[in-house]
Design a protein around this motif. Structure first.
Motif, mmCIF file in Angstrom:
data_model
loop_
_atom_site.group_PDB
_atom_site.id
_atom_site.type_symbol
_atom_site.label_atom_id
_atom_site.label_comp_id
_atom_site.label_asym_id
_atom_site.label_seq_id
_atom_site.Cartn_x
_atom_site.Cartn_y
_atom_site.Cartn_z
ATOM 1 N N PHE A 176 0.728 -1.022 0.184
ATOM 2 C CA PHE A 176 0.184 0.009 0.042
ATOM 3 C C PHE A 176 0.874 1.383 0.034
ATOM 4 O O PHE A 176 1.681 1.559 0.921
ATOM 5 N N PRO A 177 0.727 2.048 -0.986
ATOM 6 C CA PRO A 177 1.641 3.288 -1.348
ATOM 7 C C PRO A 177 1.308 4.650 -0.608
ATOM 8 O O PRO A 177 0.815 5.462 -1.073
ATOM 9 N N ASN A 271 -9.758 2.523 -10.491
ATOM 10 C CA ASN A 271 -10.822 3.567 -9.975
ATOM 11 C C ASN A 271 -11.774 3.161 -8.470
ATOM 12 O O ASN A 271 -12.173 3.849 -7.863
ATOM 13 N N GLN A 272 -11.347 1.359 -8.428
ATOM 14 C CA GLN A 272 -12.210 1.089 -7.388
ATOM 15 C C GLN A 272 -11.235 1.553 -6.086
ATOM 16 O O GLN A 272 -11.803 1.805 -5.038
ATOM 17 N N VAL A 273 -10.036 1.365 -6.428
ATOM 18 C CA VAL A 273 -9.090 2.009 -5.228
ATOM 19 C C VAL A 273 -9.147 3.379 -5.255
ATOM 20 O O VAL A 273 -9.359 3.918 -3.809
ATOM 21 N N GLY A 274 -8.846 4.137 -6.224
ATOM 22 C CA GLY A 274 -8.834 5.650 -6.189
ATOM 23 C C GLY A 274 -9.993 6.447 -5.616
ATOM 24 O O GLY A 274 -10.049 7.326 -5.202
ATOM 25 N N ASP A 275 -11.191 5.747 -6.238
ATOM 26 C CA ASP A 275 -12.400 6.406 -6.176
ATOM 27 C C ASP A 275 -13.212 6.187 -4.759
ATOM 28 O O ASP A 275 -14.123 6.977 -4.516
ATOM 29 N N THR A 276 -12.915 5.104 -4.195
ATOM 30 C CA THR A 276 -13.845 4.745 -3.082
ATOM 31 C C THR A 276 -13.241 4.566 -1.792
ATOM 32 O O THR A 276 -13.818 4.540 -0.599
ATOM 33 N N TRP A 277 -12.135 4.223 -1.635
ATOM 34 C CA TRP A 277 -11.423 3.855 -0.383
ATOM 35 C C TRP A 277 -11.556 5.059 0.467
ATOM 36 O O TRP A 277 -11.674 4.878 1.771
ATOM 37 N N GLY A 416 0.652 12.230 -12.921
ATOM 38 C CA GLY A 416 -0.787 12.431 -12.824
ATOM 39 C C GLY A 416 -0.826 11.545 -11.458
ATOM 40 O O GLY A 416 -1.768 12.306 -11.024
ATOM 41 N N TYR A 417 -0.164 10.614 -11.047
ATOM 42 C CA TYR A 417 -0.205 10.199 -9.878
ATOM 43 C C TYR A 417 -0.100 11.101 -8.663
ATOM 44 O O TYR A 417 -0.746 11.111 -7.332
ATOM 45 N N ALA A 418 1.013 11.744 -9.006
ATOM 46 C CA ALA A 418 1.471 12.737 -7.945
ATOM 47 C C ALA A 418 0.156 13.839 -7.734
ATOM 48 O O ALA A 418 -0.124 14.202 -6.520
ATOM 49 N N ALA A 419 -0.258 14.337 -8.878
ATOM 50 C CA ALA A 419 -1.511 15.245 -8.651
ATOM 51 C C ALA A 419 -2.643 14.563 -7.931
ATOM 52 O O ALA A 419 -3.282 15.390 -7.088
ATOM 53 N N ARG A 420 -2.975 13.386 -8.414
ATOM 54 C CA ARG A 420 -4.179 12.724 -7.551
ATOM 55 C C ARG A 420 -3.724 12.582 -6.252
ATOM 56 O O ARG A 420 -4.670 12.509 -5.405
ATOM 57 N N THR A 421 -2.845 12.020 -5.789
ATOM 58 C CA THR A 421 -2.458 11.966 -4.452
ATOM 59 C C THR A 421 -2.597 13.143 -3.806
ATOM 60 O O THR A 421 -3.131 13.213 -2.405
ATOM 61 N N THR A 422 -2.296 14.442 -4.130
ATOM 62 C CA THR A 422 -2.235 15.563 -3.315
ATOM 63 C C THR A 422 -3.630 15.966 -3.164
ATOM 64 O O THR A 422 -4.020 16.268 -2.111
ATOM 65 N N ALA A 423 -4.300 15.796 -4.167
ATOM 66 C CA ALA A 423 -5.844 16.312 -4.082
ATOM 67 C C ALA A 423 -6.476 15.114 -3.328
ATOM 68 O O ALA A 423 -7.516 15.521 -2.379
ATOM 69 N N ASP A 424 -6.115 13.788 -3.296
ATOM 70 C CA ASP A 424 -6.886 13.026 -2.251
ATOM 71 C C ASP A 424 -6.515 13.146 -1.064
ATOM 72 O O ASP A 424 -7.474 12.871 -0.062
ATOM 73 N N MET A 434 -3.048 7.608 0.132
ATOM 74 C CA MET A 434 -2.636 6.398 -0.399
ATOM 75 C C MET A 434 -3.429 5.601 -1.634
ATOM 76 O O MET A 434 -2.908 5.135 -2.436
ATOM 77 N N PRO A 435 -4.886 5.749 -1.550
ATOM 78 C CA PRO A 435 -5.561 5.050 -2.618
ATOM 79 C C PRO A 435 -5.270 5.672 -3.861
ATOM 80 O O PRO A 435 -5.470 5.009 -4.816
ATOM 81 N N ALA A 436 -4.910 6.943 -3.914
ATOM 82 C CA ALA A 436 -4.703 7.762 -5.387
ATOM 83 C C ALA A 436 -3.345 7.619 -5.648
ATOM 84 O O ALA A 436 -2.915 7.719 -6.985
#
Length: 535
Positions: A176-177, A271-277, A416-424, A434-436
């Motif tokens: 898990f990142p 998206n199951q991981v990134g959008d829901t966890w 893209g992962y970096a940006a999504r992680t910051t927002a998440d 972590m999920p994003a």
């Protein structure tokens, strides 16, 4: 989708803890589907292990003793096990064969028998040989009289030609990142790349064939080997996606199906991981925070949900920056481990009191003031369950990656992962981004085939069970699966938290499930049960 440890029970062998999976594996070191269905009281189509008119190829099972368990544990002596040969690659059926381990608990009674109930506990990558025994202890006689219970270890898992990448950290949560304390994902990028490279260098291209589509094909080989024209099925967590894929591909062979704690098939898997966890954890966390607040005088974590949440976030940040050694072990508690154990203990209501005490112990640990009670809680939470003989320590972690990375292609852009992680991280602070974040899947080989689709149509034969506050597969995931199956499914939602629905305090949900399996009756419209009682 769940995850956890080889200590799947987390030291709490209650109820159906097998269904829950975060499995922090050593976090230390289904209207009657009578459209063509066999009538009640039917017997297997062929005692030879093949259905009439079908060519089963290698689909034969010789029943005998089950594999040994670790630690001297024993199984129900009535549980029989066997091995089935299936193609590694169904596009090359004459090529390499692998083993699929299958178990059977013959519970059905003559004159009442409908068929078999095939079981899968989820994960991804949890073995299911023991699931018949576990489910037999929770299902009423009316169900057991109608079905023989069938378990299996999915391909690549446990005793089914187990796969191993030789990972240094054998636990699923080790994958898990979680970002660094400052939000950086630099180290996560390196770890993801290394894990993908290691699997490619050890298991190689064959790991591509250990996917959900092929596991569904294996399930139909199991059906053939059992001599059944149709199978009924109960899948939990990841097992809901597996069951929905089987139903979509083998509608003529699907009888009654129960899907519990559900995956949205349109979001597999990034998206199951990134959008829901993140949202799932945010929806569930207040249940635990209320338990902690009710003990404010002794736990001193806060007197209401908001205060407990702030205490928890502060603790996680402190551990991100300065991990704390756990006395008497070689384990250091850091922010990632705190969050992983919180995720695992949120899966069931009966572990919420332990979770609250764990937070107190962790907070005391960071201040160097642990008590004897703290030590006892830490020892209970971090109990280690040894791996069964013949199963690689990193088997679940390897197959977790094989399935999540091999079922669908993930994005590859690091920025893209970096940006999504910051927002998440900002939107869902409890999961810290972590999920994003980037997973090994970003560097994985291209999947062997297109993502298995779940389609509408076919008989109305599927019951979807979903809790309102499920941190592993949130409410929206169950709604998504129901939408994907359309009129073929009925939806039962429960005003409860945690990952399991049946047997977790709602007589409404239990009654609907048992009624469906025994009579085939599904509710005419969606049901929302409000009678759940916390254990």
């Amino acid at each position: 989708m769940t995850t956890t440890s080889s200590s799947a029970q987390h030291g709490f062998p209650r109820g159906r803890r097998i269904a829950a999976a975060l499995l922090v594996s050593t976090l230390a070191g289904t209207i009657l589907a009578a459209c063509g269905a066999d009538a009640e009281g039917s017997q297997p189509a062929a005692v030879s292990g093949r259905s009439v008119g079908e060519t089963a190829g290698d689909a034969e099972i010789t029943w005998g003793k089950c594999p040994a368990l670790a630690g001297g544990r024993t199984r129900d002596p009535h549980l029989a096990c066997g091995t089935l040969k299936v193609p590694l690659d169904y596009q090359n059926p004459g090529g390499m064969k692998i083993d699929v381990a299958v178990s059977r608990l013959s519970t059905a009674q003559p004159g009442k028998r409908r068929g078999v109930l095939l079981l899968n506990p989820g994960g991804p990558a949890l073995g299911g040989l023991d699931m018949p025994e576990t489910m037999a202890s929770t299902l009423p006689k009316s169900v057991l009289d109608r079905y023989d219970l069938i378990g299996f270890d999915p391909r690549g898992v446990a005793h089914s030609t187990p796969q191993s990448c030789g990972l240094q950290d054998p636990s699923v949560p080790g994958l898990f990142p979680y970002p660094a304390a400052d939000g950086s994902i630099t180290e996560n990028v390196a770890l993801a790349k290394a894990a993908a490279k290691r699997c490619a260098g050890t298991v190689g291209k064959n790991l591509r064939y250990y996917n959900t589509a092929n596991t569904a094909r294996d399930m139909d080989r199991i059906r053939q080997a059992l001599g059944e024209k149709k199978i009924s099925y109960w899948g939990q967590s990841y097992g809901t996606y597996l069951g929905a894929v089987y139903r979509s591909r083998f509608q003529d062979h699907t009888d009654r199906m129960v899907l519990e704690g559900n995956v949205d098939p349109t979001k597999v898997w990034a998206n199951q991981v990134g959008d829901t966890w993140g949202k799932g954890t945010a929806d569930r966390f207040p249940d635990a925070a209320r338990v902690a607040a009710a003990q404010a005088r002794t736990l001193k974590l806060g007197t209401n949900v908001a205060q407990v949440t702030r205490t928890y976030l502060t603790l996680a940040d402190r551990l991100d920056r300065t991990p704390a050694a756990i006395p008497g072990t070689s384990v250091s508690l850091d922010g990632a481990l705190l969050r992983n154990m919180t995720y695992a203990l949120l899966l069931h209501d009966d572990t919420l009191p332990v979770l609250a005490k764990f937070w107190r112990a962790a907070d005391n640990l960071t201040h160097g003031s642990t008590t004897a009670a703290d030590t006892a809680v830490l020892k209970e939470v971090f109990v280690d369950t040894p791996t069964s003989p013949g199963i690689p320590a990193d088997n679940q972690a390897t197959m977790f990656m094989a399935l999540t990375c091999g079922d669908a292609e993930w994005p590859h852009d690091v920025d893209g992962y970096a940006a999504r992680t910051t927002a998440d991280r900002e939107k869902w602070p409890l999961t810290a981004g972590m999920p994003a974040n980037i997973w090994a899947c970003a560097y994985w080989d291209k999947p062997a085939e297109a993502t298995a689709k779940v389609v509408k149509g076919g008989p109305r034969n599927t019951l979807i069970l979903q809790n309102r506050r499920d941190n592993a597969t949130p409410w929206e995931s169950g709604v998504g699966l129901h939408k994907s199956l359309g009129d073929g499914s009925a939806f039962v939602g429960v005003d409860n938290g945690g990952h399991s629905v049946y047997g977790e305090g709602s007589a409404c949900a239990d009654r609907t499930t048992v009624g469906f399996l025994t009579t085939g009756h599904l509710p005419d419209r969606d049901v929302y049960c409000t009678d759940a009682t916390r254990k």
